[in-house]
Write an enzyme that holds these catalytic residues in place. Sequence first.
Site, mmCIF file in Angstrom:
data_model
loop_
_atom_site.group_PDB
_atom_site.id
_atom_site.type_symbol
_atom_site.label_atom_id
_atom_site.label_comp_id
_atom_site.label_asym_id
_atom_site.label_seq_id
_atom_site.Cartn_x
_atom_site.Cartn_y
_atom_site.Cartn_z
ATOM 1 N NE ARG A 64 -7.168 -2.865 9.961
ATOM 2 C CZ ARG A 64 -7.884 -2.043 10.144
ATOM 3 N NH1 ARG A 64 -8.357 -1.160 11.192
ATOM 4 N NH2 ARG A 64 -8.816 -1.039 8.905
ATOM 5 C CD GLU A 101 -7.725 9.545 -1.475
ATOM 6 O OE1 GLU A 101 -8.121 10.611 -1.569
ATOM 7 O OE2 GLU A 101 -7.767 8.583 -0.549
#
Length: 180
Positions: A64, A101
């Site tokens: 994006r 993560e």
Amino acid sequence: MTGATRELLLSRIRDVRDYPKQGVLFKDITPLLADPQAFAVLTDTLAELCVRRGATKIVGLEARGFILAAPVAVKAGMGFIPVRKAGKLPGATLSQAYDLEYGSAEIEVHAEDLGADDRVMVIDDVLATGGTAEASLELIRRAGARIAGIAILLELGFLGGRARLEPALRGAPLECLITL
């Protein structure tokens, strides 16, 4: 940025619950992109930041960040450089691995697109944990360019991305238009 501009942009960001997985509140910018007035205001605001910071090229982070950075580069009269996921660019590339993560990832840039004469502004839509932005700074420096700063539409402050980025910024500014 004025309060009215902030409110216009924020009003065009939609919350999507449990996307892409259960428990995540996704910040969807597609309503902002679909509104020509809001998208133009965002593009103008980011272009002004890039000019003010003395940038010569604009890097957009996949995916994006591309959508935001390309029109900003045109508006600011600067070149646009995509930083992509590994394996997506043809030709000679520089790559930078980073931790996520739950795992790791790698980004790349064309080796010849950045050099010592470039002052680069990094643009992305959301600053979450900061891993991709941090890796992009290292990648840009390895290409020989200098960092003019980072401009982000939306910072999710509770995820700690700003704190993670501080050492990698080395004094370059981090400007987030909206912080939640």
